[in-house]
Every structure is written in structure tokens, then in C-alpha cells.
Design a protein around this motif. Structure first.
Motif, PDB file in Angstrom:
ATOM      1  N   UNK A  22     -20.208 -10.916 -15.750  1.00  0.00           N
ATOM      2  CA  UNK A  22     -19.679 -10.158 -14.602  1.00  0.00           C
ATOM      3  C   UNK A  22     -18.408  -9.399 -14.952  1.00  0.00           C
ATOM      4  N   UNK A  23     -18.484  -8.074 -14.885  1.00  0.00           N
ATOM      5  CA  UNK A  23     -17.349  -7.221 -15.228  1.00  0.00           C
ATOM      6  C   UNK A  23     -17.177  -6.149 -14.155  1.00  0.00           C
ATOM      7  N   UNK A  24     -15.945  -5.954 -13.715  1.00  0.00           N
ATOM      8  CA  UNK A  24     -15.572  -4.816 -12.876  1.00  0.00           C
ATOM      9  C   UNK A  24     -14.218  -4.310 -13.355  1.00  0.00           C
ATOM     10  N   UNK A  25     -13.850  -3.078 -13.005  1.00  0.00           N
ATOM     11  CA  UNK A  25     -12.555  -2.564 -13.460  1.00  0.00           C
ATOM     12  C   UNK A  25     -11.386  -3.265 -12.780  1.00  0.00           C
ATOM     13  N   UNK A  26     -10.265  -3.336 -13.475  1.00  0.00           N
ATOM     14  CA  UNK A  26      -9.024  -3.844 -12.902  1.00  0.00           C
ATOM     15  C   UNK A  26      -8.392  -2.772 -12.019  1.00  0.00           C
ATOM     16  N   UNK A  27      -7.737  -3.212 -10.953  1.00  0.00           N
ATOM     17  CA  UNK A  27      -7.006  -2.270 -10.089  1.00  0.00           C
ATOM     18  C   UNK A  27      -5.491  -2.428 -10.251  1.00  0.00           C
ATOM     19  N   UNK A  28      -5.077  -3.011 -11.369  1.00  0.00           N
ATOM     20  CA  UNK A  28      -3.644  -3.217 -11.613  1.00  0.00           C
ATOM     21  C   UNK A  28      -2.840  -1.920 -11.604  1.00  0.00           C
ATOM     22  N   UNK A  29      -3.453  -0.833 -12.086  1.00  0.00           N
ATOM     23  CA  UNK A  29      -2.714   0.428 -12.124  1.00  0.00           C
ATOM     24  C   UNK A  29      -2.592   1.051 -10.732  1.00  0.00           C
ATOM     25  N   UNK A  30      -3.364   0.542  -9.764  1.00  0.00           N
ATOM     26  CA  UNK A  30      -3.282   1.038  -8.388  1.00  0.00           C
ATOM     27  C   UNK A  30      -2.295   0.189  -7.587  1.00  0.00           C
ATOM     28  N   UNK A  31      -2.436  -1.130  -7.702  1.00  0.00           N
ATOM     29  CA  UNK A  31      -1.503  -2.074  -7.069  1.00  0.00           C
ATOM     30  C   UNK A  31      -1.131  -3.112  -8.114  1.00  0.00           C
ATOM     31  N   UNK A  32       0.124  -3.211  -8.493  1.00  0.00           N
ATOM     32  CA  UNK A  32       0.501  -4.169  -9.538  1.00  0.00           C
ATOM     33  C   UNK A  32       0.396  -5.618  -9.065  1.00  0.00           C
ATOM     34  N   UNK A  33       0.281  -5.836  -7.764  1.00  0.00           N
ATOM     35  CA  UNK A  33       0.086  -7.205  -7.262  1.00  0.00           C
ATOM     36  C   UNK A  33      -1.272  -7.769  -7.668  1.00  0.00           C
ATOM     37  N   UNK A  34      -2.174  -6.929  -8.171  1.00  0.00           N
ATOM     38  CA  UNK A  34      -3.498  -7.391  -8.596  1.00  0.00           C
ATOM     39  C   UNK A  34      -3.426  -8.294  -9.826  1.00  0.00           C
ATOM     40  N   UNK A  35      -2.332  -8.255 -10.554  1.00  0.00           N
ATOM     41  CA  UNK A  35      -2.218  -8.976 -11.824  1.00  0.00           C
ATOM     42  C   UNK A  35      -2.660 -10.433 -11.711  1.00  0.00           C
ATOM     43  N   UNK A  36      -1.937 -11.222 -10.931  1.00  0.00           N
ATOM     44  CA  UNK A  36      -2.242 -12.651 -10.855  1.00  0.00           C
ATOM     45  C   UNK A  36      -3.525 -12.919 -10.081  1.00  0.00           C
ATOM     46  N   UNK A  37      -3.830 -12.093  -9.067  1.00  0.00           N
ATOM     47  CA  UNK A  37      -5.070 -12.290  -8.306  1.00  0.00           C
ATOM     48  C   UNK A  37      -6.292 -12.142  -9.213  1.00  0.00           C
ATOM     49  N   UNK A  38      -6.280 -11.125 -10.069  1.00  0.00           N
ATOM     50  CA  UNK A  38      -7.411 -10.920 -10.972  1.00  0.00           C
ATOM     51  C   UNK A  38      -7.488 -12.027 -12.011  1.00  0.00           C
ATOM     52  N   UNK A  39      -6.341 -12.507 -12.476  1.00  0.00           N
ATOM     53  CA  UNK A  39      -6.351 -13.636 -13.420  1.00  0.00           C
ATOM     54  C   UNK A  39      -6.958 -14.875 -12.773  1.00  0.00           C
TER      55      UNK A  39
END
Length: 202
Positions: A108-125
Motif C-alpha cells: 500500500x503506497x500513496x503520496x505524502x502530503x508533508x509538503x502541503x501541511x507539515x503536520x502530516x509528518x508524525x501522522x503519516x509515520x
């Protein structure tokens, strides 16, 4: 000046117009708007939700993973893994839930949205750690809740309740050691005892 939230049906129509053919489905339930976007248009859709007039979702509140393999005890017809985001527009006082399904159940792979919202960092981890969803383009996709040597992804529905390994302190070696799980899985049903006429019930 106070800004009041618009009706969810109006927000649904605004989002639908902003995203166009990037939308797989959009609905209102319990006063909340949920939009499912196509995996190949995920990044474009998220950027549009941040920037489009009438949307302006400046904040990413949460991203979590989901495993639909045993959805509501029925056979699920669709991709197994999904990432669910909750977005907030402070300026327009509105919220939306965004779902995207990973096209490949085996990887399962989808793109990261870290460059849109930096709060995605820990949520995606966290979603990677617990569900094994890989966020392509994440700058530091490491486990965040489980141990460094942890095997598997514990929120997947096929992950055993007792896990695969356990750790204990070994007195002879004077250190922590890992070994196969020795606990036998068992189901515990709580016993409920109520006094007669408890709460006025007969």
C-alpha cells in the motif's frame, strides 16, 4: 466579525465543484462531509482543498490508517487500506474528512502530503507504523510508536492479538532479550452482575 459554518450540503457542493473528476465519491452523513478522492489525483485534490476559494482548509488535523479487510463482519469489495485525513478551515469555520484508498493491497503506497501541511509528518509515520501504509516522498518514514525491531503492523486485522515476539529481562545475560511469544491467546468475556432492581429496572 464571527464567521458561521455553512450547511454541510453547501460545503459538499463547493468541494465537489473544486475537485471535479478527482472525486470518487462525496457524501454527507451525521452533518459531516466525507469525500473519497482517486489515488492518482490525491495530491492535486489535497492542494485544491487547501487553496480553492470556498475550501481554504489551512490545517491538517489528523491522518489515520484503516484496514477494511473485515469491514462490519462482511466481505469487503474494494481496496483494503485507506488513509483518512481530517482538514480544518479556520478562516471559513468548516471541516471535511478526506479518504484515499491505496491501489495495491500487497504494497500500500500513496503520496505524502508533508509538503502541503507539515503536520502530516508524525501522522503519516503513525499510519506507516501501525498499518504499513507507505507515504511516498515522506522525508523520514520511520516507526514512531513500536520498537525499532518490531515485526509487522499491529493495527492490521490479520495481526495476532498477542503479537509475534515478547521481551523480558534476562538475569544471566543482564539485558533485555526478545523471544517468541509464550502467551496462549484466550478470549475473555466479562461477567456482569447487577443487583436486583438495579437502576429501577425490573
Amino acid at each position: 466579525m464571527t464567521t458561521f459554518a455553512i450547511a454541510p450540503e453547501v460545503l459538499r457542493d463547493t468541494i465537489s465543484a473544486a475537485l471535479g473528476d478527482k472525486v470518487a465519491s462525496i457524501k454527507v452523513a451525521l452533518g459531516e462531509v466525507t469525500v473519497t478522492v482517486k489515488a492518482d489525483a490525491y495530491l492535486e485534490a489535497m492542494e485544491a482543498l487547501r487553496d480553492a476559494p470556498g475550501c481554504k482548509f489551512e490545517q491538517l488535523i489528523d491522518i489515520c490508517g484503516m484496514d477494511y479487510s473485515a469491514w462490519r463482519d462482511t466481505e469487503w469489495d474494494g481496496p483494503r487500506y485507506c488513509a483518512v485525513s481530517h482538514l480544518l478551515s479556520v478562516s471559513l469555520n468548516q471541516r471535511v474528512r478526506v479518504k484515499v484508498f491505496c491501489p495495491d493491497d500487497d504494497f500500500p503506497v500513496i503520496p505524502s502530503v508533508m509538503h502541503i501541511w507539515n503536520s502530516a509528518n508524525w501522522f503519516e509515520r503513525e499510519a506507516f507504523d501501525l498499518y504499513g501504509i507507505v507515504f511516498d516522498g515522506h522525508v523520514d518514514l520511520r516507526r514512531i510508536l513500536t520498537d525499532y525491531g518490531f515485526i509487522g503492523h499491529p493495527f492490521r486485522k490479520d495481526f495476532p492479538l498477542s503479537g509475534h515476539v515478547e521481551m523480558r529481562y534476562d538475569e544471566e545475560l543482564r539485558r533485555v532479550v526478545y523471544q517468541p511469544v509464550t502467551i496462549e491467546p484466550r478470549e475473555v468475556t466479562p461477567r456482569i452482575i447487577r443487583e436486583e432492581n438495579y437502576g429501577g429496572l425490573q
